[in-house]
Design a protein around this motif. Structure first.
Motif, PDB file in Angstrom:
ATOM      1  N   LEU A 231       0.808  -1.225   0.000  1.00 22.60           N
ATOM      2  CA  LEU A 231       0.000   0.000   0.000  1.00 22.60           C
ATOM      3  C   LEU A 231       0.841   1.275   0.000  1.00 22.60           C
ATOM      4  N   HIS A 234       1.043   3.464  -3.212  1.00 16.91           N
ATOM      5  CA  HIS A 234      -0.240   4.122  -3.486  1.00 16.91           C
ATOM      6  C   HIS A 234      -0.399   5.337  -2.569  1.00 16.91           C
ATOM      7  N   ASN A 268      -3.255   8.059  11.025  1.00 16.49           N
ATOM      8  CA  ASN A 268      -3.795   6.698  10.976  1.00 16.49           C
ATOM      9  C   ASN A 268      -3.267   5.934   9.769  1.00 16.49           C
ATOM     10  N   GLN A 269      -3.136   6.622   8.625  1.00 16.28           N
ATOM     11  CA  GLN A 269      -2.662   5.914   7.436  1.00 16.28           C
ATOM     12  C   GLN A 269      -1.186   5.533   7.550  1.00 16.28           C
ATOM     13  N   ALA A 272      -1.247   2.554   9.471  1.00 15.75           N
ATOM     14  CA  ALA A 272      -1.806   1.481   8.639  1.00 15.75           C
ATOM     15  C   ALA A 272      -0.718   0.875   7.746  1.00 15.75           C
ATOM     16  N   VAL A 273       0.112   1.703   7.129  1.00 15.51           N
ATOM     17  CA  VAL A 273       1.163   1.128   6.273  1.00 15.51           C
ATOM     18  C   VAL A 273       2.226   0.417   7.110  1.00 15.51           C
ATOM     19  N   LEU A 275       1.430  -1.352   9.694  1.00 14.54           N
ATOM     20  CA  LEU A 275       0.773  -2.642   9.931  1.00 14.54           C
ATOM     21  C   LEU A 275       0.790  -3.493   8.662  1.00 14.54           C
ATOM     22  N   ASP A 276       0.818  -2.834   7.501  1.00 18.77           N
ATOM     23  CA  ASP A 276       0.849  -3.541   6.223  1.00 18.77           C
ATOM     24  C   ASP A 276       2.269  -3.978   5.851  1.00 18.77           C
TER      25      ASP A 276
ATOM     26  N   LEU B 231      -7.208   3.694   1.009  1.00 19.60           N
ATOM     27  CA  LEU B 231      -6.422   2.547   0.575  1.00 19.60           C
ATOM     28  C   LEU B 231      -7.263   1.346   0.165  1.00 19.60           C
ATOM     29  N   ASN B 268      -2.831  -8.738   8.124  1.00 21.67           N
ATOM     30  CA  ASN B 268      -2.287  -7.433   8.513  1.00 21.67           C
ATOM     31  C   ASN B 268      -2.843  -6.316   7.643  1.00 21.67           C
ATOM     32  N   GLN B 269      -3.005  -6.581   6.347  1.00 24.24           N
ATOM     33  CA  GLN B 269      -3.525  -5.525   5.473  1.00 24.24           C
ATOM     34  C   GLN B 269      -4.989  -5.215   5.767  1.00 24.24           C
ATOM     35  N   HIS B 271      -6.335  -5.352   8.728  1.00 20.63           N
ATOM     36  CA  HIS B 271      -6.320  -4.485   9.908  1.00 20.63           C
ATOM     37  C   HIS B 271      -5.739  -3.114   9.577  1.00 20.63           C
ATOM     38  N   ALA B 272      -4.857  -3.068   8.573  1.00 24.59           N
ATOM     39  CA  ALA B 272      -4.324  -1.777   8.120  1.00 24.59           C
ATOM     40  C   ALA B 272      -5.430  -0.908   7.524  1.00 24.59           C
ATOM     41  N   VAL B 273      -6.292  -1.483   6.699  1.00 21.92           N
ATOM     42  CA  VAL B 273      -7.363  -0.650   6.115  1.00 21.92           C
ATOM     43  C   VAL B 273      -8.395  -0.276   7.187  1.00 21.92           C
ATOM     44  N   LEU B 275      -7.512   0.543  10.182  1.00 23.06           N
ATOM     45  CA  LEU B 275      -6.840   1.675  10.823  1.00 23.06           C
ATOM     46  C   LEU B 275      -6.887   2.899   9.919  1.00 23.06           C
ATOM     47  N   ASP B 276      -6.953   2.680   8.608  1.00 23.94           N
ATOM     48  CA  ASP B 276      -7.027   3.776   7.643  1.00 23.94           C
ATOM     49  C   ASP B 276      -8.460   4.307   7.487  1.00 23.94           C
ATOM     50  N   THR B 277      -9.385   3.694   8.212  1.00 23.15           N
ATOM     51  CA  THR B 277     -10.796   4.124   8.211  1.00 23.15           C
ATOM     52  C   THR B 277     -10.938   5.342   9.120  1.00 23.15           C
TER      53      THR B 277
END
Lengths: 421, 421
Positions: A231, A234, A268-269, A272-273, A275-276, B231, B268-269, B271-273, B275-277
């Motif tokens: 991610l 992006h 947060n993003q 998030a990355v 965590l990704d 994302l 993980n991804q 949960h990443a999205v 967190l990106d919410t």
């Protein structure tokens, strides 16, 4: 004095602020030059509460470059220190101080050794951007010592090579680190968007959730993210460029709702990355999450954001309140949810600008214990109060950029020996 | 018996497994029909350890549709129940049971009322996919009661309208939910990739981290993600399609390293999205993070993955070990890091397939207390042991699909009254 000729010591002491990104830097396109994959924007924090003080000195009597951080000698051999020293020495100019009988020709700087002492008035490596303030202060003070002609923006490109986010500590107020396009990094530098007076209503409260050394350093963390996250590109190419434009606009117009929304979503993003990333990186913990929930519930109840939050590479929350009144209401909420442990006194639990505590009507621990639950949680399950999850709070505000401290009593090195006082 | 003509009760009892996604479903393109924005792949869990049992019955003596979940009557008025009931009734066929003297014409089903009793052998709404097993079992048992001609794949498209991931519980083994293209959702259904015997070495250990009701329901959570995450569309359109192909291949070849890497990164991804919410959604907590660290450290030390982990919309960890031997080693590590509280006995702390405990050489609490730290943490700071962070562990394995329970003693409704036993 004695029979020997007195060897002079030339010395400069400077103070440099730390900064907190509201549009995050995460990921490099060049590891050595420290060139980022996106622009970032930060708020400089008031150096009265969070800063690095650095004294740099040179003397023909020094036989090697030496550095002390918070009183302890550390190695200067790291590539990043060496990059900064090399870049600064390459730009050094003639220096003359008739009063002290000092005369240094620019070519002399290659052979003159340096003593550097640096002190953070906040925990090192606890996610409070100590390396940013530290490297910025090193570069700024050396630039003054060596009489560089470069302006702060040009100096920021040198500080960047020591620690990426350090470049944003060369200015006060609101600062943008332009990622730049050049392969040599010459256009990857900081510019000031607005000084600290432009939006002086803002109040910043930092919850220091943990002062332990962080587990994953930002350097290795962001490298792992760039290598493994599906991610991050992006984010860097599609998401951040739009947010940079929006954030500049929000700062320009002092539009707090937009500022808050952008700061929170970008923090947060960034997490998030992380965590990704594989293996995943967790910087926030349960206490960080509870702080976010506390702020989000309040913001929703009010219908418009009162407070923005942002988290760097650690669990500490940096909260930005729209004005002093909301900062006082925020502090009440924070103390209600995160009271100090019974053996902690209020005076060491809330540090920095303590006047916010007065505004919140809190004089002692009895006032903390007497805090009513905030209205927005009344119809919900009462929040679990956990004492000790927050070590302390720092109340501060946006602040100014680096300054030279002319008062020699503030120097960290002895003016005669060039050794730590 | 009496003078009144005996009113018959027709009844079917079925058992349906739960499932855990290894490529996650998160985000709908149609809220009513429950059509997802990407394909997903799951492993069906052995119904001997985690399942829903449902008895459905009809009788001319019933005057309304009624349902009991875990012994408590609940409303059937929800749109999702109603969708499933409507879709099934529309496909109902003639039913004749000469022995019981039951004869139902297909058009009668519109007027016959239903009694439904359902029971989960695991905590409801604790992030263990209870709604998936529940809706799948409702649809499967009603299909049997009403003599539907549809196969399990076609039934999955009905179950999907009750709870998206329910469609994947219509099969055992390894299941793919094909997102489909049609606006009416007719091609959004589950297909079996391989049955449970295809890869029967795998052992699954679930850490039940918290059995509290989760804070954010998946329904509202995924809606918020689709509306606010910058994302999620990139994930759905660019990342997941590639991972689906790779995961199908890994399952086909029983390639554990690829399977593990894909399962972990996709969890993980997801949960990443989350967190990106905005506002951010946190499903994992500090205990979840510590479980991940424990597994990642071990996997790295071994040089190749021993265990995969995946987390649904809650803090519980689902760990998939490559074989029984690694499962025993995993259980040792889990018990070392997460010992039970002093008032918990081992027999209720490790449930399900207890033979893994024997393989791990653990007979009693003394063996747990005597566990040596695993070699991979020896040169690190010793992990903090926290008792009580995990409620219990469930040892299980990939399992089979829905089955009808012919034995009437297993029915949850009284065969004469049609009321809960």
């Amino acid at each position: 004095m004695g029979g020997e000729p007195a060897k002079w010591v030339s010395m400069v002491t400077a103070r440099t602020p730390t900064n907190i990104a509201v549009i995050k830097y995460w990921g490099k396109r060049d590891e050595t030059l420290i060139l980022p994959i996106n622009d970032s924007i930060s708020v400089t924090l008031d150096p009265n509460h969070l800063c690095t003080t650095t004294t740099v000195s040179c003397s023909p009597s020094f036989d090697q470059d030496r550095m002390w951080l918070n009183g302890k000698e550390i190695s200067l051999q790291g590539g990043r220190f060496q990059s900064c020293l090399r870049e600064i020495r390459a730009r050094a100019q003639d220096v003359e101080d008739e009063k002290k009988g000092i005369k240094i020709k620019k070519e002399d700087w290659q052979n003159l050794h340096l003593h550097i002492a640096s002190y953070n008035n906040f925990p090192t490596a606890a996610g409070l951007a100590s390396s940013a303030a530290g490297l910025a202060c090193l570069v700024f003070s050396l630039a003054k010592l060596m009489n560089l002609k470069e302006d702060n923006s040009q100096l920021s490109a040198i500080a960047r090579q020591g620690s990426g986010s350090a470049c944003r500590s060369l200015y006060g107020g609101f600062v943008k680190w332009v990622m730049g396009k050049e392969d040599n990094g010459s256009d990857s530098l900081a510019v000031q968007l607005a000084d600290e007076k432009h939006w002086d209503e803002l109040v910043i409260i930092i919850a220091v959730v943990s002062a332990r050394q962080k587990e994953t350093s930002s350097t290795s963390g962001m490298r792992d993210t760039v290598e493994t996250s599906a991610l991050i590109q992006h984010r860097a190419k599609e998401v951040v460029p739009k947010r940079i434009i929006q954030m500049e606009d929000a700062i320009q117009k002092r539009d707090f709702p937009s500022f808050a929304r952008l700061a929170c979503t970008d923090s947060n993003q960034f997490h998030a990355v992380c965590l990704d990333t594989y293996p995943p990186i967790f910087y926030m913990n349960d206490t960080s999450h509870r702080i976010i929930s506390c702020v989000e519930k309040w913001n929703r109840a009010e219908g418009t954001p009162q407070v923005a939050y942002t988290f760097d590479a650690g669990p500490n929350a940096v909260m930005i309140a729209r004005n002093r009144k909301t900062a006082a209401l925020l502090l009440q909420r924070l103390l209600y949810n995160f009271p100090p442990q019974s053996d902690t006194d209020l005076d060491s639990y809330i540090i920095g600008d303590k006047s916010i505590l007065e505004d919140a009507g809190i004089k002692d621990m009895k006032d903390v214990e007497g805090l009513a639950p905030p209205p927005e949680i009344k119809d919900n399950i009462p929040t679990q109060k956990s004492k000790g999850d927050v070590s302390y709070f720092i109340c501060t505000r946006p602040g100014g950029g680096p300054v030279v401290l002319a008062d020699e009593t503030q120097a960290l090195l002895d003016p005669l020996t060039g050794l730590p006082k």
